[in-house]
Design a protein around this motif. Structure first.
Motif, short mmCIF file in Angstrom:
data_model
loop_
_atom_site.label_atom_id
_atom_site.label_comp_id
_atom_site.label_asym_id
_atom_site.label_seq_id
_atom_site.Cartn_x
_atom_site.Cartn_y
_atom_site.Cartn_z
N UNK A 1 0.82 -1.22 0.00
CA UNK A 1 0.00 0.00 0.00
C UNK A 1 0.84 1.26 0.00
N UNK A 2 2.13 1.12 0.30
CA UNK A 2 3.00 2.27 0.41
C UNK A 2 3.46 2.51 1.83
N UNK A 3 2.98 1.69 2.77
CA UNK A 3 3.41 1.78 4.16
C UNK A 3 4.83 1.21 4.26
N UNK A 4 5.83 2.01 4.68
CA UNK A 4 7.22 1.52 4.77
C UNK A 4 7.37 0.28 5.65
N UNK A 5 6.49 0.10 6.65
CA UNK A 5 6.59 -1.05 7.53
C UNK A 5 6.36 -2.36 6.78
N UNK A 6 5.61 -2.31 5.69
CA UNK A 6 5.35 -3.52 4.90
C UNK A 6 6.62 -4.10 4.30
N UNK A 7 7.63 -3.26 4.14
CA UNK A 7 8.85 -3.70 3.47
C UNK A 7 9.73 -4.59 4.34
N UNK A 8 9.38 -4.74 5.62
CA UNK A 8 10.18 -5.60 6.49
C UNK A 8 9.74 -7.06 6.45
N UNK A 9 8.76 -7.38 5.62
CA UNK A 9 8.30 -8.77 5.48
C UNK A 9 7.97 -9.04 4.01
N UNK A 10 8.94 -8.87 3.14
CA UNK A 10 8.70 -9.03 1.71
C UNK A 10 8.79 -10.51 1.31
N UNK A 11 7.68 -11.00 0.79
CA UNK A 11 7.60 -12.40 0.36
C UNK A 11 8.34 -12.59 -0.96
N UNK A 12 8.78 -13.84 -1.19
CA UNK A 12 9.42 -14.18 -2.46
C UNK A 12 9.06 -15.60 -2.86
N UNK A 13 9.01 -15.84 -4.14
CA UNK A 13 8.66 -17.17 -4.65
C UNK A 13 9.92 -17.83 -5.18
N UNK A 14 10.30 -18.95 -4.57
CA UNK A 14 11.50 -19.67 -5.00
C UNK A 14 11.31 -20.27 -6.39
N UNK A 15 12.33 -20.18 -7.21
CA UNK A 15 12.28 -20.70 -8.58
C UNK A 15 13.10 -22.00 -8.64
N UNK A 16 12.45 -23.17 -8.60
CA UNK A 16 13.18 -24.43 -8.69
C UNK A 16 13.39 -24.87 -10.13
N UNK A 17 14.28 -25.81 -10.32
CA UNK A 17 14.47 -26.43 -11.63
C UNK A 17 13.21 -27.19 -12.02
N UNK A 18 12.91 -27.16 -13.32
CA UNK A 18 11.81 -27.98 -13.83
C UNK A 18 10.45 -27.31 -13.85
N UNK A 19 10.38 -26.08 -13.35
CA UNK A 19 9.13 -25.33 -13.41
C UNK A 19 9.31 -24.16 -14.37
N UNK A 20 8.28 -23.38 -14.52
CA UNK A 20 8.39 -22.14 -15.29
C UNK A 20 7.90 -21.00 -14.42
N UNK A 21 8.36 -19.81 -14.73
CA UNK A 21 7.92 -18.65 -13.96
C UNK A 21 6.40 -18.50 -14.05
N UNK A 22 5.88 -18.73 -15.24
CA UNK A 22 4.44 -18.61 -15.42
C UNK A 22 3.68 -19.59 -14.53
N UNK A 23 4.11 -20.84 -14.48
CA UNK A 23 3.40 -21.85 -13.68
C UNK A 23 3.50 -21.53 -12.19
N UNK A 24 4.64 -21.02 -11.74
CA UNK A 24 4.81 -20.67 -10.34
C UNK A 24 3.88 -19.53 -9.94
N UNK A 25 3.78 -18.53 -10.80
CA UNK A 25 2.92 -17.39 -10.50
C UNK A 25 1.44 -17.78 -10.56
N UNK A 26 1.10 -18.64 -11.50
CA UNK A 26 -0.29 -19.10 -11.57
C UNK A 26 -0.67 -19.88 -10.32
N UNK A 27 0.25 -20.69 -9.82
CA UNK A 27 0.01 -21.44 -8.59
C UNK A 27 -0.18 -20.51 -7.41
N UNK A 28 0.68 -19.49 -7.33
CA UNK A 28 0.58 -18.53 -6.22
C UNK A 28 -0.74 -17.76 -6.28
#
Length: 247
Positions: free
Chosen positions: A212-239
């Motif tokens: 939202x723009x609240x600086x406090x949100x930046x202290x818990x930034x999520x990330x999606x791990x990219x493993x071998x054998x998947x695609x970026x598109x499939x990972x994002x669709x799953x999420x």
């Protein structure tokens, strides 16, 4: 979230992908109109001091393997994409001082990090100096069972602070983001890293970030791990599908 890149098929796994897979990911971002940004750009936006592109994304690499310089960096240059690399100071020092380098295990040197930073495409962040370990009852930068608040604060200030100072010495800047080893968040760490001047923290929960723009949100930034054998598109669709289930 990426870690390691190798050409040997037998070594590809959850945390190691091939150069071709990384290139495919960058092509997906380009074709779909995403613009990779840095932590500094995100922090500036949260303070109302900058704007973000219409479809921002962040490419992050943890640990600082030399394979980033060998394989990812040239591809980033081709696409003109920015990335964030969080380094472990002990390994940066080690491989800056030894000639024993092999793409399977070596880490970027300070010289390589400076070269990439100076290109304007790579931003270096703090992944601790030597807390990326599981030893003596400690799991990453997490507070140990029975450890006093004072002792834990001393450990974090000394270790993380050591890498901060080395980054300033070799790269001319202090990292503004703390990347938790193994994604192990410790509630006791947050006030300490804020005290040290960090303005954001990267974790490993595999979710999108709705900011939202609240600086406090930046202290818990999520990330999606990219493993071998998947695609970026499939990972994002799953999420996205997981998000819809929880609504």
């Amino acid at each position: 979230m990426y870690h390691h890149i190798l050409k040997e098929q037998s070594r590809l796994n959850k945390y190691t992908i091939s150069p071709d897979e990384f290139r495919q990911d960058m092509e997906y971002l380009k074709k779909n109109g995403y613009t990779p940004i840095t932590m500094t750009e995100l922090i500036a936006w949260s303070k109302g001091e900058g704007i973000l592109p219409e479809k921002p994304a962040m490419i992050t690499f943890d640990d600082g393997y030399e394979s980033f310089h060998e394989y990812a960096y040239p591809i980033l240059q081709e696409y003109g994409f920015k990335a964030v690399i969080s380094v472990v100071g002990k390994y940066t020092d080690l491989y800056s001082e030894t000639d024993d380098h092999h793409i399977r295990y070596s880490h970027c040197t300070w010289e390589q990090l400076k070269e990439m930073q100076d290109s304007g495409l790579v931003e270096v962040q703090n992944h601790t100096y030597n807390l990326h370990v599981n030893a003596n009852g400690r799991h990453g930068s997490h507070k140990k069972s029975g450890e006093s608040d004072e002792a834990y604060r001393k450990v974090l200030l000394e270790d993380v602070g050591k890498l901060q100072e080395e980054c300033y010495e070799y790269l001319g800047r202090y990292p503004n983001t703390f990347t938790y080893p193994f994604g192990q968040i410790s509630k006791e760490a947050l006030p300490i890293i804020k005290e040290m001047g960090f303005q954001a923290a990267l974790i490993c929960q595999e979710k999108f970030n709705h900011l939202t723009g609240d600086p406090e949100e930046l202290f818990h930034l999520n990330r999606i791990n990219r493993p071998h054998g998947s695609s970026l598109q499939s990972l994002w669709e799953k999420a996205r599908a997981e998000e819809q289930k929880k609504k």
